[in-house]
Design a protein around this motif. Sequence first.
Motif, PDB file in Angstrom:
ATOM      1  N   ARG A  50       0.846  -1.194   0.000  1.00 15.93           N
ATOM      2  CA  ARG A  50       0.000   0.000   0.000  1.00 15.93           C
ATOM      3  C   ARG A  50       0.882   1.244   0.000  1.00 15.93           C
ATOM      4  O   ARG A  50       1.769   1.374   0.835  1.00 15.93           O
ATOM      5  CB  ARG A  50      -0.903  -0.003   1.227  1.00 15.93           C
ATOM      6  CG  ARG A  50      -1.964  -1.084   1.180  1.00 15.93           C
ATOM      7  CD  ARG A  50      -2.730  -1.201   2.494  1.00 15.93           C
ATOM      8  NE  ARG A  50      -3.708  -2.255   2.432  1.00 15.93           N
ATOM      9  CZ  ARG A  50      -3.444  -3.549   2.594  1.00 15.93           C
ATOM     10  NH1 ARG A  50      -2.208  -3.944   2.827  1.00 15.93           N
ATOM     11  NH2 ARG A  50      -4.400  -4.438   2.518  1.00 15.93           N
ATOM     12  N   GLY A  51       0.595   2.129  -0.942  1.00 15.67           N
ATOM     13  CA  GLY A  51       1.350   3.374  -1.040  1.00 15.67           C
ATOM     14  C   GLY A  51       0.440   4.490  -1.491  1.00 15.67           C
ATOM     15  O   GLY A  51      -0.766   4.313  -1.649  1.00 15.67           O
ATOM     16  N   HIS A  52       1.050   5.646  -1.700  1.00 16.72           N
ATOM     17  CA  HIS A  52       0.260   6.789  -2.170  1.00 16.72           C
ATOM     18  C   HIS A  52       1.113   7.770  -2.959  1.00 16.72           C
ATOM     19  O   HIS A  52       2.338   7.774  -2.840  1.00 16.72           O
ATOM     20  CB  HIS A  52      -0.432   7.504  -1.007  1.00 16.72           C
ATOM     21  CG  HIS A  52       0.509   8.179  -0.059  1.00 16.72           C
ATOM     22  ND1 HIS A  52       0.992   7.561   1.059  1.00 16.72           N
ATOM     23  CD2 HIS A  52       1.062   9.416  -0.068  1.00 16.72           C
ATOM     24  CE1 HIS A  52       1.794   8.387   1.705  1.00 16.72           C
ATOM     25  NE2 HIS A  52       1.865   9.523   1.038  1.00 16.72           N
ATOM     26  N   LEU A  53       0.414   8.589  -3.750  1.00 13.18           N
ATOM     27  CA  LEU A  53       0.986   9.713  -4.476  1.00 13.18           C
ATOM     28  C   LEU A  53       0.277  10.946  -3.941  1.00 13.18           C
ATOM     29  O   LEU A  53      -0.947  10.945  -3.816  1.00 13.18           O
ATOM     30  CB  LEU A  53       0.707   9.607  -5.981  1.00 13.18           C
ATOM     31  CG  LEU A  53       1.071   8.311  -6.682  1.00 13.18           C
ATOM     32  CD1 LEU A  53       0.480   8.294  -8.084  1.00 13.18           C
ATOM     33  CD2 LEU A  53       2.569   8.153  -6.735  1.00 13.18           C
ATOM     34  N   ASP A  54       1.024  11.995  -3.625  1.00 15.33           N
ATOM     35  CA  ASP A  54       0.401  13.200  -3.068  1.00 15.33           C
ATOM     36  C   ASP A  54       1.174  14.429  -3.526  1.00 15.33           C
ATOM     37  O   ASP A  54       2.366  14.554  -3.267  1.00 15.33           O
ATOM     38  CB  ASP A  54       0.401  13.121  -1.541  1.00 15.33           C
ATOM     39  CG  ASP A  54      -0.331  14.268  -0.873  1.00 15.33           C
ATOM     40  OD1 ASP A  54      -0.877  15.152  -1.569  1.00 15.33           O
ATOM     41  OD2 ASP A  54      -0.357  14.280   0.375  1.00 15.33           O
ATOM     42  N   SER A  55       0.488  15.311  -4.248  1.00 15.91           N
ATOM     43  CA  SER A  55       1.128  16.549  -4.681  1.00 15.91           C
ATOM     44  C   SER A  55       0.485  17.768  -4.027  1.00 15.91           C
ATOM     45  O   SER A  55       0.755  18.896  -4.422  1.00 15.91           O
ATOM     46  CB  SER A  55       1.068  16.683  -6.208  1.00 15.91           C
ATOM     47  OG  SER A  55      -0.267  16.867  -6.637  1.00 15.91           O
ATOM     48  N   SER A  56      -0.345  17.545  -3.018  1.00 13.02           N
ATOM     49  CA  SER A  56      -1.054  18.664  -2.385  1.00 13.02           C
ATOM     50  C   SER A  56      -0.117  19.582  -1.601  1.00 13.02           C
ATOM     51  O   SER A  56      -0.473  20.720  -1.326  1.00 13.02           O
ATOM     52  CB  SER A  56      -2.173  18.146  -1.470  1.00 13.02           C
ATOM     53  OG  SER A  56      -1.647  17.358  -0.422  1.00 13.02           O
ATOM     54  N   GLY A  57       1.089  19.125  -1.285  1.00 12.91           N
ATOM     55  CA  GLY A  57       2.048  19.943  -0.558  1.00 12.91           C
ATOM     56  C   GLY A  57       2.979  20.736  -1.456  1.00 12.91           C
ATOM     57  O   GLY A  57       3.938  21.341  -0.979  1.00 12.91           O
TER      58      GLY A  57
END
Length: 148
Positions: A50-57
């Motif tokens: 389980r992983g994630h991608l996050d560009s909100s920062g």
Amino acid sequence: MTAHPFLSPEWIEAVAAIRDEYRDQVGEPAVELRANVTVTESPFADDVIRGHLDSSGGALTVDVGHLDEPDFTIELRYELAYQIFVERDAQAIVPILVGGQIKLTGDSSKILGLASAAAPPDPGSDQGRIAAELVRRIDAVTHHPGDD
């Protein structure tokens, strides 16, 4: 430099170190997104990753664990993740999507944004040169089965 199997804990640690080294050199992503990624049938003790991608920062972060409120989720088998992310087989992506081998749920506009964000920058630009260097560095820490 030691190479590790794709998505193994050692590979994730090596890629995180590379990401941290380049954190201040990478430009802001073209699209803001938060996505959970689940990779099934992995060859490791825990066959689900389980992983994630996050560009909100302001910068794209790829990390372990799921986000509480993602825009969308992606689920795919390990062999497909390897084909897409390590072999970077662009010809395989459409048949995989059309064939239902990847489960996508959530905000479809964000899913389409991921595709545009994945497009490589102009190779002649500073960002293009940095992106190419990142790919070379990650390839160097990735074990390729044919290399045995």
